[in-house]
Motif scaffolding. Structure first.
Motif, PDB file in Angstrom:
ATOM      1  N   ASP A  79      -7.927  16.788  -3.741  1.00 30.14           N
ATOM      2  CA  ASP A  79      -8.870  17.054  -2.653  1.00 30.14           C
ATOM      3  C   ASP A  79      -8.176  17.712  -1.472  1.00 30.14           C
ATOM      4  O   ASP A  79      -8.716  18.644  -0.868  1.00 30.14           O
ATOM      5  CB  ASP A  79      -9.549  15.764  -2.188  1.00 30.14           C
ATOM      6  CG  ASP A  79     -10.640  15.294  -3.124  1.00 30.14           C
ATOM      7  OD1 ASP A  79     -10.984  16.031  -4.068  1.00 30.14           O
ATOM      8  OD2 ASP A  79     -11.160  14.186  -2.903  1.00 30.14           O
ATOM      9  N   LEU A  80      -6.993  17.253  -1.139  1.00 28.36           N
ATOM     10  CA  LEU A  80      -6.244  17.813  -0.019  1.00 28.36           C
ATOM     11  C   LEU A  80      -5.956  19.301  -0.242  1.00 28.36           C
ATOM     12  O   LEU A  80      -6.125  20.119   0.664  1.00 28.36           O
ATOM     13  CB  LEU A  80      -4.942  17.036   0.163  1.00 28.36           C
ATOM     14  CG  LEU A  80      -4.059  17.409   1.338  1.00 28.36           C
ATOM     15  CD1 LEU A  80      -4.759  17.106   2.658  1.00 28.36           C
ATOM     16  CD2 LEU A  80      -2.750  16.631   1.266  1.00 28.36           C
ATOM     17  N   LEU A  81      -5.557  19.653  -1.446  1.00 25.69           N
ATOM     18  CA  LEU A  81      -5.268  21.050  -1.762  1.00 25.69           C
ATOM     19  C   LEU A  81      -6.526  21.919  -1.756  1.00 25.69           C
ATOM     20  O   LEU A  81      -6.448  23.140  -1.581  1.00 25.69           O
ATOM     21  CB  LEU A  81      -4.563  21.147  -3.114  1.00 25.69           C
ATOM     22  CG  LEU A  81      -3.160  20.530  -3.159  1.00 25.69           C
ATOM     23  CD1 LEU A  81      -2.634  20.531  -4.579  1.00 25.69           C
ATOM     24  CD2 LEU A  81      -2.216  21.258  -2.218  1.00 25.69           C
ATOM     25  N   PRO A 123       4.792  19.514   7.318  1.00 25.35           N
ATOM     26  CA  PRO A 123       3.426  20.032   7.157  1.00 25.35           C
ATOM     27  C   PRO A 123       3.165  20.806   5.864  1.00 25.35           C
ATOM     28  O   PRO A 123       2.017  20.926   5.455  1.00 25.35           O
ATOM     29  CB  PRO A 123       3.237  20.935   8.378  1.00 25.35           C
ATOM     30  CG  PRO A 123       4.616  21.294   8.817  1.00 25.35           C
ATOM     31  CD  PRO A 123       5.494  20.121   8.441  1.00 25.35           C
ATOM     32  N   SER A 124       4.190  21.295   5.197  1.00 23.30           N
ATOM     33  CA  SER A 124       3.960  22.061   3.969  1.00 23.30           C
ATOM     34  C   SER A 124       4.182  21.238   2.706  1.00 23.30           C
ATOM     35  O   SER A 124       4.237  21.792   1.608  1.00 23.30           O
ATOM     36  CB  SER A 124       4.858  23.307   3.951  1.00 23.30           C
ATOM     37  OG  SER A 124       6.215  22.924   3.945  1.00 23.30           O
ATOM     38  N   MET A 177       0.842  -1.182   0.000  1.00 28.54           N
ATOM     39  CA  MET A 177       0.000   0.000   0.000  1.00 28.54           C
ATOM     40  C   MET A 177       0.885   1.242   0.000  1.00 28.54           C
ATOM     41  O   MET A 177       1.810   1.342   0.802  1.00 28.54           O
ATOM     42  CB  MET A 177      -0.886   0.007   1.240  1.00 28.54           C
ATOM     43  CG  MET A 177      -1.938  -1.070   1.283  1.00 28.54           C
ATOM     44  SD  MET A 177      -3.246  -0.782   0.108  1.00 28.54           S
ATOM     45  CE  MET A 177      -4.200   0.403   0.984  1.00 28.54           C
ATOM     46  N   PRO A 178       0.585   2.197  -0.855  1.00 26.43           N
ATOM     47  CA  PRO A 178       1.381   3.425  -0.887  1.00 26.43           C
ATOM     48  C   PRO A 178       1.005   4.355   0.261  1.00 26.43           C
ATOM     49  O   PRO A 178       0.007   4.163   0.950  1.00 26.43           O
ATOM     50  CB  PRO A 178       0.990   4.046  -2.224  1.00 26.43           C
ATOM     51  CG  PRO A 178      -0.393   3.580  -2.461  1.00 26.43           C
ATOM     52  CD  PRO A 178      -0.440   2.184  -1.901  1.00 26.43           C
ATOM     53  N   TYR A 179       1.838   5.360   0.449  1.00 19.28           N
ATOM     54  CA  TYR A 179       1.548   6.444   1.381  1.00 19.28           C
ATOM     55  C   TYR A 179       1.179   7.659   0.551  1.00 19.28           C
ATOM     56  O   TYR A 179       1.922   8.067  -0.336  1.00 19.28           O
ATOM     57  CB  TYR A 179       2.770   6.764   2.239  1.00 19.28           C
ATOM     58  CG  TYR A 179       3.116   5.665   3.198  1.00 19.28           C
ATOM     59  CD1 TYR A 179       2.405   5.518   4.374  1.00 19.28           C
ATOM     60  CD2 TYR A 179       4.148   4.781   2.923  1.00 19.28           C
ATOM     61  CE1 TYR A 179       2.719   4.496   5.266  1.00 19.28           C
ATOM     62  CE2 TYR A 179       4.467   3.758   3.801  1.00 19.28           C
ATOM     63  CZ  TYR A 179       3.748   3.625   4.976  1.00 19.28           C
ATOM     64  OH  TYR A 179       4.050   2.622   5.846  1.00 19.28           O
ATOM     65  N   ILE A 180       0.010   8.236   0.844  1.00 21.95           N
ATOM     66  CA  ILE A 180      -0.476   9.388   0.096  1.00 21.95           C
ATOM     67  C   ILE A 180      -1.012  10.408   1.094  1.00 21.95           C
ATOM     68  O   ILE A 180      -1.849  10.075   1.927  1.00 21.95           O
ATOM     69  CB  ILE A 180      -1.591   9.002  -0.897  1.00 21.95           C
ATOM     70  CG1 ILE A 180      -1.103   7.918  -1.861  1.00 21.95           C
ATOM     71  CG2 ILE A 180      -2.095  10.222  -1.656  1.00 21.95           C
ATOM     72  CD1 ILE A 180      -2.196   7.309  -2.731  1.00 21.95           C
ATOM     73  N   GLY A 181      -0.515  11.638   1.020  1.00 25.39           N
ATOM     74  CA  GLY A 181      -1.029  12.694   1.879  1.00 25.39           C
ATOM     75  C   GLY A 181       0.073  13.487   2.535  1.00 25.39           C
ATOM     76  O   GLY A 181       1.214  13.504   2.085  1.00 25.39           O
ATOM     77  N   LYS A 182      -0.274  14.136   3.638  1.00 24.14           N
ATOM     78  CA  LYS A 182       0.685  14.949   4.387  1.00 24.14           C
ATOM     79  C   LYS A 182       1.377  14.095   5.440  1.00 24.14           C
ATOM     80  O   LYS A 182       0.780  13.175   5.990  1.00 24.14           O
ATOM     81  CB  LYS A 182      -0.019  16.118   5.050  1.00 24.14           C
ATOM     82  CG  LYS A 182      -0.501  17.154   4.061  1.00 24.14           C
ATOM     83  CD  LYS A 182      -0.882  18.436   4.763  1.00 24.14           C
ATOM     84  CE  LYS A 182      -1.181  19.497   3.754  1.00 24.14           C
ATOM     85  NZ  LYS A 182      -0.063  20.369   3.505  1.00 24.14           N
TER      86      LYS A 182
END
Length: 53
Positions: free
Chosen positions: A36-38, A11-12, A1-6
């Protein structure tokens, strides 16, 4: 499973990492999640791909 997000330590920055053999599928999901995050929206799969899951 990949890692996606912050990542809590960066944090930036937004990350889309670790595709393995499913790169095309996870890259599309990653693009949708980062979009979606942005926009400050919660993606329904964010819980599954977050860091420190």
């Amino acid at each position: 499973m990949p890692y996606i997000g912050k990542h809590p330590n960066f944090p930036s920055a937004c990350f889309v990492l670790g595709f393995g053999g499913n790169g095309i599928t996870f890259s599309v999901i990653g693009m949708q999640m980062i979009s979606d995050l942005l926009k400050n929206k919660e993606h329904p799969l964010a819980e599954y791909f977050k860091f420190r899951r």
